[in-house]
Design an enzyme around this catalytic site. Sequence first.
Site, PDB file in Angstrom:
ATOM      1  N   ASN A 158     -18.136  17.167 -10.227  1.00 41.46           N
ATOM      2  CA  ASN A 158     -16.710  17.449 -10.036  1.00 41.46           C
ATOM      3  C   ASN A 158     -15.977  17.764 -11.340  1.00 41.46           C
ATOM      4  OD1 ASN A 158     -14.083  17.263  -8.502  1.00 41.46           O
ATOM      5  ND2 ASN A 158     -13.790  15.601  -9.959  1.00 41.46           N
ATOM      6  N   ASP A 218     -11.451  19.271 -14.419  1.00 42.13           N
ATOM      7  CA  ASP A 218     -11.886  19.513 -13.045  1.00 42.13           C
ATOM      8  C   ASP A 218     -12.502  20.898 -12.902  1.00 42.13           C
ATOM      9  OD1 ASP A 218     -11.653  18.368 -10.161  1.00 42.13           O
ATOM     10  OD2 ASP A 218     -11.074  20.477  -9.998  1.00 42.13           O
ATOM     11  N   ASP A 249     -21.325  11.285  -8.221  1.00 38.63           N
ATOM     12  CA  ASP A 249     -20.044  10.662  -8.529  1.00 38.63           C
ATOM     13  C   ASP A 249     -18.894  11.476  -7.942  1.00 38.63           C
ATOM     14  OD1 ASP A 249     -18.526   8.704 -10.406  1.00 38.63           O
ATOM     15  OD2 ASP A 249     -17.716  10.674 -10.915  1.00 38.63           O
ATOM     16  N   HIS A 253     -14.091  14.625  -4.241  1.00 38.61           N
ATOM     17  CA  HIS A 253     -13.177  15.473  -4.999  1.00 38.61           C
ATOM     18  C   HIS A 253     -13.681  16.898  -5.191  1.00 38.61           C
ATOM     19  CE1 HIS A 253     -10.740  11.964  -5.828  1.00 38.61           C
ATOM     20  NE2 HIS A 253     -11.836  11.321  -6.193  1.00 38.61           N
ATOM     21  N   GLU A 283     -20.571   9.314  -3.712  1.00 39.55           N
ATOM     22  CA  GLU A 283     -19.536   8.293  -3.820  1.00 39.55           C
ATOM     23  C   GLU A 283     -18.265   8.835  -3.178  1.00 39.55           C
ATOM     24  OE1 GLU A 283     -16.785   5.997  -7.114  1.00 39.55           O
ATOM     25  OE2 GLU A 283     -17.243   8.137  -7.201  1.00 39.55           O
TER      26      GLU A 283
END
Length: 652
Positions: A158, A218, A249, A253, A283
């Site tokens: 991400n 990002d 992870d 997102h 996650e």
Amino acid sequence: MKKRFVLFVVTSLLIGLASTSFAAPVVDPVKVGLSKDLIYFVFPDRYLNGDTSNDSFPGYNPRDTAFFHGGDLKGLTGTCSDGDNGLARIKKLGFTAIWVTPLVVQQKPTPNGAGYHGYWGVDFLNVDPHLGTKADMVAFAACAKKLNLKLILDIVTNHTGDVISYNDKTAYLSSDLLNAKNPAWLNDLSNYHNVGSMSNCWGDGPCIQTGDFFGLDDIATEKPVVYNGWADVYGQWIRDYGISGFRVDTARHVDDAFFKNWSPQINAAAKSVGIDNFTIFGEVWDVNPINLMNYVRRNKIQTVLDFPFQRTAAEFAAGYSDATVVENLFAYDDLYTTATSDASNLVTFLGNHDMGRAAKIIESKRINKASELLPRTLLGHALMYLTRGIPSVYYGDEVGMIGTGSGSDQLARQDMFSTKVGIWKTEARVGSNPIGTGDAFSITDSHPIAKYLKVLSALRGSNPGLANSSMQVRYAKDELLVISKKDESENREYLVAFNSSTKAIKASINTATSTGGWKALLGKPAVVNKSEVVTITVPALSTVVLKANKGIDKTDVKVGKLTSKMDFLTGYYETKAAVTSKDLLKVTFSARTAADKPWISLGTDTNSPYIVYIDPLEFAEQKLELRAEVINSKGKKYELPYTSLTIPAPRR
């Protein structure tokens, strides 16, 4: 700032190992490759310092919780021999897989901290020098292979470390950071969203997917250059080291289509070295299974960390909530059931590096006597090891680490070796005294939690029916939860009872086994058996396991109707087979769009009530014919009358 992890990639240092054919398991299309494993989750920086020569790099400060402390790959690997504190110790505790935080090169330290956790990655093709070298990673992988420990690497897709700056709302790179990242495509600003913080972003799209996560850059994961680039980076990891799984992870997102674009390439890389059932778990920090299941079913993450289980298990172990809450959690398992997934693939845990340690969380849920914390912590671990899912234990929990203050984030990342952090020397531990100037390794063999984890692991190893097999809730009332589990090869039933009360509880349990009696495998229950009813007295704050001496024989099945209607909470169509039996059945649901079309599996449910959920987006504007087939423990099949379902067009 939350700290998480990133993985790194190596070039062809491990040609010999890469050409080795890694053992390929028999693949079940529903079960992930880690479905029977026990995972040990560890920070290499906090485990063991095996090479002091790499302690001199900037960011090393063993007295501060925000900096590197000196643990490394050599320390974690150890000598790979019995009695050593590296991987051999982890194997001895009963674990079959090791999940490590990322090892990639981190951004330069700031005055407030360094990337000891692996979450601030900038060079994804090399090992952070604080943790070792590529050669050290070669040795680590070789030792894990020798010990038959599967490797799970924590990766980030991400975002990267914080390199990009903003002038008002314009993103830029300072002249000294133009080529700070590796591979080169990560230095191209057009591969990022550049819309500011996730909490207050600008531009198009949801901030949760386009904004910077706690200031970290990002990445535009919807772009082919990004998802193909990440496939090259992390695919090389698999080819070089025979890795068995990735923990991804901040998986909630990324772009909704990221896993659809990326995962097939990762699976292809794994198959190229003989790993036919690679596991990817994401996650997704959400305690609502209704939300969580859509990441599996619609976003196509293979499986996820089970945050709903974490909350429910900790609250039950603490005595904060009763057994019906656990039963309700397992009732939601049907949401994950498809032809390629089910809830047994969920990775379960009690505590972690962000939330805090298992004992700390259990302690925080309810005020209990101090003497209760140890048995309640053991109870939580038993619930995790003996119900459905893939258990993961956070390093240090096995030696009673708790934490100070909130006990979360940096305060949950203690040193296993002799620490120089003052509060860690004096903070309380469950099952042992404060560590002082000692280390966690010297107390492992005598620690009650470590000893109990060995017992639970051995129990699963000698009784495969206890290791993430089919499960049926038999009794849930007040502080007592009782489940049945089934050994498919032996057709044998187990009863597992969890008592979170400070008093013994007696209950009568209906089973599928009427002759032969039961043998206690764990705990000291009082048992009276009359036909298929077992009356059991479970001691206070304990877990007991019973195994039937003979096979399941109460296999009668009463078949009713098959129904399907929209569930207002999920928007999916709840499809239910009205089946009554004491047996532990398998009910497989199928659909077809016309009489001349093939049947499509909708999944198999092994836990009454027997339900699957049909996603209306998969069959929009179609009329379906539905069927359900029941198989009892003797292999006899029953079929319910067909029914039909018309799914309208999605609402605009």
